[in-house]
Structures are given as C-alpha cells and as structure tokens.
Write an enzyme that holds these catalytic residues in place. Sequence first.
Site, mmCIF file in Angstrom:
data_model
loop_
_atom_site.group_PDB
_atom_site.id
_atom_site.type_symbol
_atom_site.label_atom_id
_atom_site.label_comp_id
_atom_site.label_asym_id
_atom_site.label_seq_id
_atom_site.Cartn_x
_atom_site.Cartn_y
_atom_site.Cartn_z
ATOM 1 N N GLU A 341 43.021 53.846 -1.238
ATOM 2 C CA GLU A 341 41.955 54.331 -1.817
ATOM 3 C C GLU A 341 40.415 53.886 -1.300
ATOM 4 O O GLU A 341 39.498 53.871 -2.058
ATOM 5 C CB GLU A 341 41.767 54.582 -3.233
HETATM 6 C C1 ACM Z 1 47.376 53.197 -6.117
HETATM 7 O O1 ACM Z 1 47.892 53.863 -7.067
HETATM 8 N N1 ACM Z 1 46.118 53.413 -5.883
HETATM 9 C C2 ACM Z 1 48.111 52.257 -5.090
#
Ligand code: ACM
Length: 536
Positions: A341
Amino acid sequence: MKTPSIPRSLTRFLAGSALLAGVAACMDPAPQIDFPQTDLAAQPLIPKPVSVTASGAAFGLDQYTAIYSPQDDAPRAAVAAFLSDKIQGKTGLRLPVNAQDGEVHRAIYLQAGAQDNPEAYHLRISPDSILITSATANGAMLAAQTLRQLIPEQANDTLAPYPIWPLAGGEITDVPEFGYRGAMLDVARHFFSVEDVKKYLDVMAYYKLNVLHLHLTDDQGWRIEIKSWPRLTEVGGSTEVGGGPGGFYTQEDYKELVRYAAERYITIVPEVDMPGHTNAASVAYPVLNGNGKTPELYTGTRVGFSTWDTRKDTVYQFIDDVVREISAITPGPYFHIGGDESHVTQEDDYVYFINKVEPIVQKYGKQVIGWDEVAHADLDNTTIAQFWADEDNATLAVEKGMKVLLSPARKAYLDMQYDSISEYGLHWAAYIPVDTAYIWNPATYAAGISREHILGIEAPLWSETIAEISELEYLAFPRLLGYAELGWTPESQRSWEEYKLRLAAQTPYFKRMDIRYYPSARVPWEEPDLPEPLRD
Ligand code: ACM
C-alpha cells in the site's frame, strides 16, 4: 527400597540406544489396571495427524510416571522438561525428568529417529510406555504437543488409590504439509505487551504453528528499539490508534520474545514496513519523509498516505542501521520489509526502493519477505512474496521463481469480522465465519500458484479495532486453529463436519488458558467442566 525391576519396554530402549541420562530409577512393575476402552483415533487432536492407529489399550499417566531423554542430548532434555511442566499445569502431577531414583512404573521416552523431515515424529502409546521418536528435538516438541492434547481433562479416581489419567493407546505417524505455518500480530496500530505475545505463542505452539510474524512498525507507531536512532521509539512509539499510550519493545524485550518462541520451536519474523506505512518513523526523523507534508503523529486508521524519500542516501543508511540492529537479535532466517500500500510512492521510486532494500537485508544474512506488491521489483528468487490481496502480483512472483506465502485476506485475515453482528474487526475483504476460514485449500487457491511454489500459510491479525488481548483473542479464536490445521494436515484428511467436533472439544483448553473466543453457532461447543483452575 524395593528391588529394582525395569519394565521390559525400558530394557529394550536401553539395549537399543544405551543413551539414557541414567536409569538407576527404582522401577517397579506397574500394577495391572483394567482401563475402560479408549480410542486413539477418536481423540480431538488439532491439527489432525497424518496417520493414527488405535490399539484400544491405554497408558496410565500417574504419579509413578517418569520422562527420559537420551544422555548428552540437551535439546531433547529441554523438551522433556517442557513436557513435564505442561503435564504439571494440566494435572498437577510432577513427572521427574531423567530421574535416577524414585519409584517409576511407566515411562515416556524421547529418542532419536531417522525421519527425513525435521518436524516429523512417531508416537507409540503402549500400556507400559510412551515412545516419542523423531530425527530432531523439534519433532519431539511437536510430539509433546500431541501428547498434551491426549491427556484427559479429568483423572480417573477409581482405578487405584491415586488419580490416573488414561491416555488412549496406539500409534501416530505425523509430518506437516507445510514447513511455514504462521500467524502475524500487528503490534503497531495497537501495542501488545510481551506477556500478551507470550500467551499467543503458547497457544500457537499447542496447535503446532511455527512462525510468528511481528508487524513492528506502521503509520501509528514504531515498536522496536533501535539504539542508533532512539527517537523512533521515544517519539514514534508514543501513541497508537485512538490516541492511547502506545509502547514499544526494548531490544531486551524482543530478545526475550525470541527466546520464548525458540523454546517452543517458533521462529520470529520481524517486519519493518516500508516505504509506505512509515509516518511514525518520519515524525521521529523528518529527514526520512518523502510525501512533501510535515509529518505529525497519527492515531487514525487510514492507509497509503506516507512514504519515505526513496532517492535520499540517508534513508538507506537509516535502513541499514535498522536492519543491522534487528537482524543481530533475530536468529530466524527471515526479515520482512513490508512494501504494501505505498500509494503515494511513484511506481519507479517504489521499484528503485525495493531493489535497494533487498541487498541490505541479504547483507545481514536474512531472506527477504515482502507483501505481494514487492513482486514488481527486480527481485532475487530467494525473496518471498506474501500474497494478501492481488493474485496477479503473486503470480508475477512465481514467474520470477519466487516462493509465495499464502495469506489471502478473503480467507486468512483474522481481523475480518465473522459476520455482520460480531464485535471488532473490519470487513473490507470479507466476512469470514469459522467454517469459511477452514474450508479452502491453500495448494489450489490461486490458479497460477501450485503446491511447489508455496512456502506455507500465515494468518495475519491487524489491530486497528482491537486494543486489549481479550479483543485480539475474540478475533483469533477459534479461527487460528483452522489455519493451523490447513498448514499441517493434508487436504485429503480435512473435513469441516469432522473438524468442527474436534474444535468444539477445545473449550477446556480455552478455559484453562483464559482465552476469550467467538462462540460461533456453527460449532457444537462443549461446555467445559474443569475440576480446578489449572493452566496449560
Ligand atoms: C496489508 O493488509 N496491507 C498487507
């Protein structure tokens, strides 16, 4: 003192190995006791062993039982001591380990075997002995966990003038499906104490999970002391989601967790999430920051807004220090670099960054694990991609010759709510009821990822919505046990209808361990009826 009389099984053991620490124990013939019929194949073991053959006979665990390990085999002696402690916790019996005197009727022996897999074991339960055979002490520990689960909750008080716990007799031959059977705790969004993590490790060991991944850093908190960059914890560890006090592990705390885990044959995997999920570190050291804003402590739950400056040498010097200090106190083979992310990192900066960080980790002797996005970088095939969200990323990793760790959020995320009315958790990936968590096959989950590309499975527990250990437990239990079985037991041996009965029978253990669990109506829970509040 009575005339020593060595039980036949012990004589055979001694003749075969001549390895015991010393068996001058005063062995008396065990009194003949007619046990009620017991069936080893019907015991509610989790994970289910690969092969169980019941004999119908029983072994009487009582105050005249002793444990023996081979001479000069300190690792097996430590397993024997662990088993003795756990038997005491459950029954109150104090079984001597490698005792040279005292009255002994029956014995538990830990001996060396020739299994290929270091986690394989063979367990033979006969009326006069229990024989644990394994190539390694790790295998003996896994057999000891099976044995703990076979000890009845209640002693039989009518067979002899003292209590006896009859163990069902027969043979178990067991070996795990996957070598990596993990769980992850997010100690960054909310901090969890050393004691909390130890309790989780206790339960993991009981169900044969062997890796604990600690998500040590995120936007809301930095939780591991780095001596060369002290503000990481002084500043970055000072709060958490919701504005609570946060906290962090000193390096001594972390070493204690590593030691405690190793005693249970569990490997700790440290994660420093980067280049995104880095707000707390950038508040402590704004020189790292790359998102163009003045970083401030963050106690909310948004993701994807932070990044380090991927083109600054200082950032890589900083990462080198962090990886060096953590690797020095991490005996396990892995270092997790996060990589998920990073929404405000440009794609070319992201690839540049991951390409720079991989060799830093390797320089300190560790193998890299990253969330599935890291597959976009030019990675070594020894690096492992943790599949959480994007099957295309995981498939790309496989095409690069990398191994994949399976944690698909829709099946394996412990922070997903059970259903729309259950407490805590999120549901952005799915609602995951207890049966849904169990009914899937890691080996065939994704079309592009076949069995030989899979390192194992891991169940992550993110902590945005949980601040207390009891809340953590509500999400983890009982689903964690299902993941333990998915990692250990072959697909051909798994069935929800049968598993749910074994799961239902875990309530005495949950009660003894003071574990809060979600009492899903899909499981026919047994009411635990415990004689006294003993601990496993
Ligand atoms: C995640 O759940 N951002 C790895």
